[in-house]
Design a protein around this motif. Sequence first.
Motif, PDB file in Angstrom:
ATOM      1  N   ILE A  98       0.832  -1.200   0.000  1.00  0.00           N
ATOM      2  CA  ILE A  98       0.000   0.000   0.000  1.00  0.00           C
ATOM      3  C   ILE A  98       0.860   1.241   0.000  1.00  0.00           C
ATOM      4  O   ILE A  98       1.644   1.470   0.922  1.00  0.00           O
ATOM      5  CB  ILE A  98      -0.927  -0.006   1.221  1.00  0.00           C
ATOM      6  N   THR A  99       0.743   2.016  -1.049  1.00  0.00           N
ATOM      7  CA  THR A  99       1.459   3.289  -1.111  1.00  0.00           C
ATOM      8  C   THR A  99       0.480   4.349  -1.588  1.00  0.00           C
ATOM      9  O   THR A  99      -0.441   4.058  -2.360  1.00  0.00           O
ATOM     10  CB  THR A  99       2.633   3.221  -2.109  1.00  0.00           C
ATOM     11  N   LEU A 109      -6.332  12.642   7.167  1.00  0.00           N
ATOM     12  CA  LEU A 109      -6.699  11.982   8.419  1.00  0.00           C
ATOM     13  C   LEU A 109      -7.905  12.720   9.006  1.00  0.00           C
ATOM     14  O   LEU A 109      -8.198  13.844   8.610  1.00  0.00           O
ATOM     15  CB  LEU A 109      -5.513  12.005   9.380  1.00  0.00           C
ATOM     16  N   PRO A 110      -8.604  12.095   9.951  1.00  0.00           N
ATOM     17  CA  PRO A 110      -9.857  12.701  10.434  1.00  0.00           C
ATOM     18  C   PRO A 110      -9.728  14.158  10.898  1.00  0.00           C
ATOM     19  O   PRO A 110     -10.573  14.988  10.549  1.00  0.00           O
ATOM     20  CB  PRO A 110     -10.260  11.776  11.585  1.00  0.00           C
ATOM     21  N   SER A 138     -10.361  14.401  16.968  1.00  0.00           N
ATOM     22  CA  SER A 138     -10.400  13.496  15.827  1.00  0.00           C
ATOM     23  C   SER A 138     -11.769  12.855  15.664  1.00  0.00           C
ATOM     24  O   SER A 138     -11.936  11.936  14.872  1.00  0.00           O
ATOM     25  CB  SER A 138      -9.335  12.409  15.992  1.00  0.00           C
ATOM     26  N   TYR A 152      -9.073   7.533  26.893  1.00  0.00           N
ATOM     27  CA  TYR A 152      -9.706   7.315  25.580  1.00  0.00           C
ATOM     28  C   TYR A 152     -10.230   8.646  25.036  1.00  0.00           C
ATOM     29  O   TYR A 152     -10.018   8.991  23.861  1.00  0.00           O
ATOM     30  CB  TYR A 152     -10.861   6.310  25.739  1.00  0.00           C
ATOM     31  N   ARG A 189      -7.184  11.197  24.277  1.00  0.00           N
ATOM     32  CA  ARG A 189      -6.436  10.910  23.058  1.00  0.00           C
ATOM     33  C   ARG A 189      -7.164  11.459  21.828  1.00  0.00           C
ATOM     34  O   ARG A 189      -6.536  11.877  20.858  1.00  0.00           O
ATOM     35  CB  ARG A 189      -6.258   9.395  22.935  1.00  0.00           C
ATOM     36  N   ARG A 190      -8.474  11.456  21.868  1.00  0.00           N
ATOM     37  CA  ARG A 190      -9.275  11.927  20.726  1.00  0.00           C
ATOM     38  C   ARG A 190      -9.627  13.406  20.816  1.00  0.00           C
ATOM     39  O   ARG A 190     -10.235  13.956  19.909  1.00  0.00           O
ATOM     40  CB  ARG A 190     -10.566  11.103  20.649  1.00  0.00           C
ATOM     41  N   GLU A 238      -3.380   1.588   5.463  1.00  0.00           N
ATOM     42  CA  GLU A 238      -2.364   2.592   5.144  1.00  0.00           C
ATOM     43  C   GLU A 238      -2.099   3.534   6.311  1.00  0.00           C
ATOM     44  O   GLU A 238      -0.968   3.986   6.500  1.00  0.00           O
ATOM     45  CB  GLU A 238      -2.837   3.390   3.909  1.00  0.00           C
ATOM     46  N   ASN A 239      -3.143   3.810   7.098  1.00  0.00           N
ATOM     47  CA  ASN A 239      -3.018   4.803   8.165  1.00  0.00           C
ATOM     48  C   ASN A 239      -3.147   4.218   9.562  1.00  0.00           C
ATOM     49  O   ASN A 239      -3.342   4.962  10.535  1.00  0.00           O
ATOM     50  CB  ASN A 239      -4.087   5.895   7.980  1.00  0.00           C
ATOM     51  N   LYS A 248      -1.831   5.882  12.577  1.00  0.00           N
ATOM     52  CA  LYS A 248      -2.247   7.260  12.890  1.00  0.00           C
ATOM     53  C   LYS A 248      -3.704   7.357  13.308  1.00  0.00           C
ATOM     54  O   LYS A 248      -4.206   8.451  13.569  1.00  0.00           O
ATOM     55  CB  LYS A 248      -2.027   8.144  11.655  1.00  0.00           C
ATOM     56  N   LEU A 249      -4.397   6.233  13.336  1.00  0.00           N
ATOM     57  CA  LEU A 249      -5.818   6.267  13.680  1.00  0.00           C
ATOM     58  C   LEU A 249      -6.026   5.808  15.113  1.00  0.00           C
ATOM     59  O   LEU A 249      -5.233   5.036  15.653  1.00  0.00           O
ATOM     60  CB  LEU A 249      -6.604   5.355  12.728  1.00  0.00           C
ATOM     61  N   ASP A 250      -7.093   6.288  15.755  1.00  0.00           N
ATOM     62  CA  ASP A 250      -7.466   5.838  17.095  1.00  0.00           C
ATOM     63  C   ASP A 250      -8.475   4.701  16.959  1.00  0.00           C
ATOM     64  O   ASP A 250      -9.537   4.884  16.376  1.00  0.00           O
ATOM     65  CB  ASP A 250      -8.103   6.992  17.881  1.00  0.00           C
ATOM     66  N   PHE A 251      -8.147   3.546  17.528  1.00  0.00           N
ATOM     67  CA  PHE A 251      -9.060   2.400  17.483  1.00  0.00           C
ATOM     68  C   PHE A 251      -9.727   2.229  18.838  1.00  0.00           C
ATOM     69  O   PHE A 251      -9.079   2.449  19.852  1.00  0.00           O
ATOM     70  CB  PHE A 251      -8.301   1.125  17.083  1.00  0.00           C
TER      71      PHE A 251
END
Lengths: 445, 445
Positions: free
Chosen positions: A5-6, A15-16, A346, A393, A396-397, B96-97, B100-103
């Motif tokens: 994946i590129t 990003l969000p 985010s 949680y 972080r967001r 891909e991200n 950088k994402l919050d799960f």
Amino acid sequence: MATKITPISGFPELLPRERFAEQHVLDVVRRTFELHGYAGIETRAVEPVERLVGKGGDADKEIYAVSRLAGGEDARDASLGLHFDLTVPFARYVLENAGKLDFPFRRYQIQKSWRGERPQEGRFREFTQADIDVVDIGSLPAHFEAEMPIVLAEIFEQLPVGDFRVRCNNRKIPQGFYLGIGLTDIVTTLRIVDKLDKVGAAGVRAMLVEAGATAQQAEQCLALAEISTADGGFVDQVRALGVDHPLLQEGLQTLAEVMSAASAATRPGRVVADLSVARGLDYYTGTVYETQLVGFESWGSVAGGGRYDALASDGATTYPGVGISVGITRLVQLLIARRGLTTTRSTPSAVLVAVTDDAGRPRSAAVATALRARGIPCEVAPKADRFGKQIRYADRRGIPYVWFPGTGDDDGDQVKDIRSGAQVPAQAQTWTCPDEDLRPALRTD
Amino acid sequence: MATKITPISGFPELLPRERFAEQHVLDVVRRTFELHGYAGIETRAVEPVERLVGKGGDADKEIYAVSRLAGGEDARDASLGLHFDLTVPFARYVLENAGKLDFPFRRYQIQKSWRGERPQEGRFREFTQADIDVVDIGSLPAHFEAEMPIVLAEIFEQLPVGDFRVRCNNRKIPQGFYLGIGLTDIVTTLRIVDKLDKVGAAGVRAMLVEAGATAQQAEQCLALAEISTADGGFVDQVRALGVDHPLLQEGLQTLAEVMSAASAATRPGRVVADLSVARGLDYYTGTVYETQLVGFESWGSVAGGGRYDALASDGATTYPGVGISVGITRLVQLLIARRGLTTTRSTPSAVLVAVTDDAGRPRSAAVATALRARGIPCEVAPKADRFGKQIRYADRRGIPYVWFPGTGDDDGDQVKDIRSGAQVPAQAQTWTCPDEDLRPALRTD
């Protein structure tokens, strides 16, 4: 999923937090367009290739053709291409639906376009533009030309771009002026004067002389291009150059009206008359617009447009109009790259509703339902972790509030502003937070 | 513009009034997604073709390939295709991200997709979908499955669709049930039972027996598929069939929790447990959803989705999740075609500011500026025609109010509600209209 994946060069994704910023820009643009009575339309992504070719200047070889991957006849016949701007599809839409539209037709269109050009800073292969146009049948009064810089100024006043200039000119001013001093090759002269920023006055002077102008004519062209005023003062400055031509007078009057309307509706200095603005030499016929962010002039124009005599024609009828286009992707990508544009969180959630234990999840869900019913975006914690972890949680967001549902054995619900640490009793049916906490806020460096 | 202009089959476009209706639907969907804490993202329109092929069931030959019309090497190497749904690009975006994402990552995505299938009612080649998904790393708690029907019900409650049903099943229920009665070819059995609507009970019975089931097994399969309750009553009805299997119990418990959460947050009867719902046989592993509009069941599902174990995997990590997709274009086009969905006006303008004479245009523009500053969309009349003609301009577009600026010699500004004819004195700094007049309102037959 074995494929590596590129990213694909020229096809930016966000990003969000950055997407929230872009969405904010889009919302400002749309709201402003609608306040000014522009109706939103969308056109399909594809046009017949023959309708795209020859319409975009040097863009022909940048057109993306679309065909069915494994289709038979159907695929070969298609000859479809992705649109590379919103003007070509809008012209086609007007011709196709002329009988069903109300003229003058005021429309906005906020959509993606595709152009297979070489990706570089500020240039993308997939990009969003936001356009407005007023088009009419046969003729369009000049007063519509005064609307555009006001709309542009209102948009940029609402965005975190700092100081900016909406620069206006009227194509008839240089045109009439050049004719008035005896230069008849208007397009060549405009093209040379347009290089002023790049090659400087001496360079322009030399090129004009090389193209056949006298030294005095060249000086006069430069003198005109150097006029820039934040009000109607440009009229006297042009008159002081002692040149007369009916086209020049017409252009001066229209541009003076544009500046007068702008001064009544915008902050001083935002909209300026700048007689060096050229733009779209073969298309525009009246007022032209460009927008620069002060201190970031090297970015080029982030929004512009102009008055044109023929958006489209079906032979019997032509559709003149005036319009502007805001380069959303370009603007947002540059603000992200150079000013660190982002948002405070985010997620849209203003509140994280904590979960005391698994059995208590329905109680937390009920709090969330009550908050949402009053327009407060929120989510319920994914796990009944200890509260410290649930607060992390949210932190972080960037979620500002954590809600602790009462258990029945205690004093009831409490809500904590995790930025200040302040915790207060609250009820889901009545609690409110400041409006600015309801949605992610923009941040720049 | 010599090219004859004809619509391109499967690429629908809307006139302004219809587009307002679509925009209203999109706004409702987005607001609801955001109230539930889903973050908006967009993915590029194109993916590498090898990433698209094999992901869309029978869709391979429907993929649109994209290439530069006149490119050299660059065009040949590209091998890009337009995405045919939002799931494939979302899976790629997550991989891909991931860092950088919050799960758990809660995202919404409202975008167009393209599919070169044969156009027919409810099927388009270019269409907008609105998706939400929650994905996590490694595992995802089942309680997220209860969110989806609530979001769907909230959306459809706000739209002019009449009565609707969000039908839920859990894949583990038929799976465990079939195993419990001794049928091991789950997929074949599901596939046959899924034809119940089309071929009826007798047809399904015959096909099951032909596939190797006993008459009694076939009866039991039919008995299970016929269970549909608006509350948790389905659990007892299934238990009364006397079949036991751990998977069945698990499915019943999760679906009971889904129904319990829905009953706390939605109107009775909107969300139902319907054990005949099959959907995406090879992808979904838990709760599955479909949405039908009552009286328009033949339209098929206008929104659905389900729980899956692997959105994507990079070998080391898998991303399970649950999601739904609302077919915006399908829904809006059907509402337009069958219910006459439209809006009350063809412009966002709530007010047309009349122009008394050309010299008075700045005064009219000042009124418009004052109204806009207070969030009232308006436009200034294009010409200083007699007032009757200006009123007709407003009437044709459905603009409810016409504003007459005072001339200084009279009693000042007046505003007329052209629907009632009532005309009253007004000031641009203070006048308000009812909220519902601020924007075009939806209308259906």
